[in-house]
Design an enzyme around this catalytic site. Sequence first.
Site, PDB file in Angstrom:
ATOM      1  N   TYR A  70       0.830  -1.211   0.000  1.00  0.00           N
ATOM      2  CA  TYR A  70       0.000   0.000   0.000  1.00  0.00           C
ATOM      3  C   TYR A  70       0.864   1.260   0.000  1.00  0.00           C
ATOM      4  O   TYR A  70       0.524   2.270  -0.604  1.00  0.00           O
ATOM      5  CB  TYR A  70      -0.995  -0.009   1.179  1.00  0.00           C
ATOM      6  CG  TYR A  70      -2.173  -0.899   0.856  1.00  0.00           C
ATOM      7  CD1 TYR A  70      -3.205  -0.437   0.041  1.00  0.00           C
ATOM      8  CD2 TYR A  70      -2.231  -2.213   1.295  1.00  0.00           C
ATOM      9  CE1 TYR A  70      -4.267  -1.256  -0.309  1.00  0.00           C
ATOM     10  CE2 TYR A  70      -3.285  -3.045   0.947  1.00  0.00           C
ATOM     11  CZ  TYR A  70      -4.299  -2.551   0.147  1.00  0.00           C
ATOM     12  OH  TYR A  70      -5.340  -3.361  -0.218  1.00  0.00           O
ATOM     13  N   HIS A 122     -14.558   0.984  -1.850  1.00  0.00           N
ATOM     14  CA  HIS A 122     -13.452   0.140  -1.379  1.00  0.00           C
ATOM     15  C   HIS A 122     -12.476   0.917  -0.494  1.00  0.00           C
ATOM     16  O   HIS A 122     -11.342   0.487  -0.294  1.00  0.00           O
ATOM     17  CB  HIS A 122     -12.722  -0.493  -2.576  1.00  0.00           C
ATOM     18  CG  HIS A 122     -13.570  -1.478  -3.336  1.00  0.00           C
ATOM     19  ND1 HIS A 122     -13.271  -1.937  -4.593  1.00  0.00           N
ATOM     20  CD2 HIS A 122     -14.738  -2.088  -2.990  1.00  0.00           C
ATOM     21  CE1 HIS A 122     -14.211  -2.801  -4.990  1.00  0.00           C
ATOM     22  NE2 HIS A 122     -15.115  -2.896  -4.040  1.00  0.00           N
ATOM     23  N   PRO A 216     -12.486   0.270 -22.992  1.00  0.00           N
ATOM     24  CA  PRO A 216     -11.896  -0.213 -24.251  1.00  0.00           C
ATOM     25  C   PRO A 216     -12.263  -1.674 -24.520  1.00  0.00           C
ATOM     26  O   PRO A 216     -12.160  -2.137 -25.643  1.00  0.00           O
ATOM     27  CB  PRO A 216     -10.379  -0.088 -24.031  1.00  0.00           C
ATOM     28  CG  PRO A 216     -10.203   0.747 -22.811  1.00  0.00           C
ATOM     29  CD  PRO A 216     -11.466   0.663 -22.012  1.00  0.00           C
TER      30      PRO A 216
HETATM   31  P1  OAD Z   1      -9.674  -3.647 -13.106  1.00  0.00           P
HETATM   32  O1  OAD Z   1      -8.198  -3.552 -13.193  1.00  0.00           O
HETATM   33  O2  OAD Z   1     -10.268  -4.969 -12.793  1.00  0.00           O
HETATM   34  O3  OAD Z   1     -10.308  -3.212 -14.489  1.00  0.00           O
HETATM   35  C1  OAD Z   1      -9.920  -2.023 -15.131  1.00  0.00           C
HETATM   36  C2  OAD Z   1     -10.831  -1.855 -16.323  1.00  0.00           C
HETATM   37  O4  OAD Z   1     -10.486  -0.618 -16.925  1.00  0.00           O
HETATM   38  C3  OAD Z   1     -10.706  -2.938 -17.391  1.00  0.00           C
HETATM   39  O5  OAD Z   1     -11.996  -3.351 -17.775  1.00  0.00           O
HETATM   40  C4  OAD Z   1      -9.998  -2.225 -18.552  1.00  0.00           C
HETATM   41  O6  OAD Z   1     -10.473  -2.682 -19.810  1.00  0.00           O
HETATM   42  C5  OAD Z   1     -10.412  -0.802 -18.317  1.00  0.00           C
HETATM   43  N1  OAD Z   1      -9.451   0.206 -18.779  1.00  0.00           N
HETATM   44  C6  OAD Z   1      -8.106   0.108 -18.942  1.00  0.00           C
HETATM   45  N2  OAD Z   1      -7.596   1.273 -19.334  1.00  0.00           N
HETATM   46  C7  OAD Z   1      -8.631   2.146 -19.419  1.00  0.00           C
HETATM   47  C8  OAD Z   1      -8.750   3.517 -19.772  1.00  0.00           C
HETATM   48  N3  OAD Z   1      -7.683   4.254 -20.100  1.00  0.00           N
HETATM   49  N4  OAD Z   1      -9.981   4.076 -19.747  1.00  0.00           N
HETATM   50  C9  OAD Z   1     -11.068   3.341 -19.393  1.00  0.00           C
HETATM   51  N5  OAD Z   1     -11.009   2.053 -19.065  1.00  0.00           N
HETATM   52  C10 OAD Z   1      -9.814   1.456 -19.073  1.00  0.00           C
HETATM   53  O7  OAD Z   1     -10.155  -2.501 -12.098  1.00  0.00           O
HETATM   54  P2  OAD Z   1     -11.543  -2.379 -11.323  1.00  0.00           P
HETATM   55  O8  OAD Z   1     -12.674  -2.791 -12.174  1.00  0.00           O
HETATM   56  O9  OAD Z   1     -11.559  -1.032 -10.736  1.00  0.00           O
HETATM   57  O10 OAD Z   1     -10.685  -4.178  -5.312  1.00  0.00           O
HETATM   58  O11 OAD Z   1     -11.322  -3.457 -10.187  1.00  0.00           O
HETATM   59  C11 OAD Z   1     -12.311  -3.643  -9.237  1.00  0.00           C
HETATM   60  C12 OAD Z   1     -11.694  -4.014  -7.922  1.00  0.00           C
HETATM   61  O12 OAD Z   1     -10.856  -5.156  -8.083  1.00  0.00           O
HETATM   62  C13 OAD Z   1     -10.765  -2.961  -7.342  1.00  0.00           C
HETATM   63  O13 OAD Z   1     -11.464  -1.966  -6.650  1.00  0.00           O
HETATM   64  C14 OAD Z   1      -9.902  -3.764  -6.443  1.00  0.00           C
HETATM   65  C15 OAD Z   1      -9.599  -4.906  -7.387  1.00  0.00           C
HETATM   66  O14 OAD Z   1      -9.161  -6.059  -6.860  1.00  0.00           O
HETATM   67  C16 OAD Z   1     -10.121  -4.373  -4.121  1.00  0.00           C
HETATM   68  O15 OAD Z   1      -8.918  -4.228  -3.917  1.00  0.00           O
HETATM   69  C17 OAD Z   1     -11.093  -4.777  -3.070  1.00  0.00           C
END
Ligand code: OAD
Length: 246
Positions: A70, A122, A216
């Site tokens: 972290y 979160h 994307p």
């Molecule tokens: P992820 O890393 O799972 O997903 C990121 C998403 O952003 C993917 O669907 C990519 O396709 C998309 N992406 C990448 N670059 C991008 C851009 N420039 N603009 C828009 N989209 C883009 O992240 P989260 O969905 O936030 O939880 O993950 C959810 C949770 O899983 C997090 O809060 C964390 C993680 O484990 C905990 O730690 C509890």
Amino acid sequence: MNDTPPTRADARRALLGASRIAVLSGAGVSAASGVPTFRGPDGLWRNHRAQDLATPDAYRRDPLLVWEWYQMRFHIIAEVEPNAAHVALAELETRTDDFTLVTQNVDGLHERAGSQNLYELHGNLTKSRCEACGYLESLEPDFPLPPHCSRCGARARPNVVWFGEMLPQDAFQAGIDAFGRAEVALIIGTSAVVEPAASLGRLAAREGAFVIEINPEQTPLTPFATVSLRADAVTGMKQLLGDNVL
Ligand code: OAD
């Protein structure tokens, strides 16, 4: 009967005309600021297993290892700025009567961009939380590992939600309320694989909202979207709001 699929222009009209908007954001929104996402080729979960770092068990086993992870992310966040997508969402809020932003991000960038009605599902890694008294404090740039509570002296943990833990109930309830009543739901930059956050998108679809996804890539929420913009967050917000907002 008109059965042409809704277009980007329809999404733009829906968003600009809506008085009740709910947004669910994820790590993709902060990607353009230089904050790594979790999944994907450069994602944080490429080099680390979630269960080794983001669970209560991991913290019990090796609190310093978890804190070091972290702290590394804290240092990244301290050096980056909100990007045009964060700013566009804050701007959209100022012109919308009823606007709620629910984020899975723990980087604090929505707040720094000026979002007000914001719920961090979160938690937020810029703060620590005392393990004994629950006191929250902002972490300073050179915080010691592990940090201790300045009120009672007990060890403090990162103020984030780990896998297997409950979400902050007030934040999740605010999300349920906002997505249940939204005319437009915007799902931006999230892989939508983590529950219950992703369920907010399905709730809005079930309640008849116009659901816009900006990502994307396809996600499990894509089938629930009225319109999907296959774009990064900054480009997608520009397509919806126009250059005048950014
Ligand atoms: P992820 O890393 O799972 O997903 C990121 C998403 O952003 C993917 O669907 C990519 O396709 C998309 N992406 C990448 N670059 C991008 C851009 N420039 N603009 C828009 N989209 C883009 O992240 P989260 O969905 O936030 O939880 O993950 C959810 C949770 O899983 C997090 O809060 C964390 C993680 O484990 C905990 O730690 C509890």
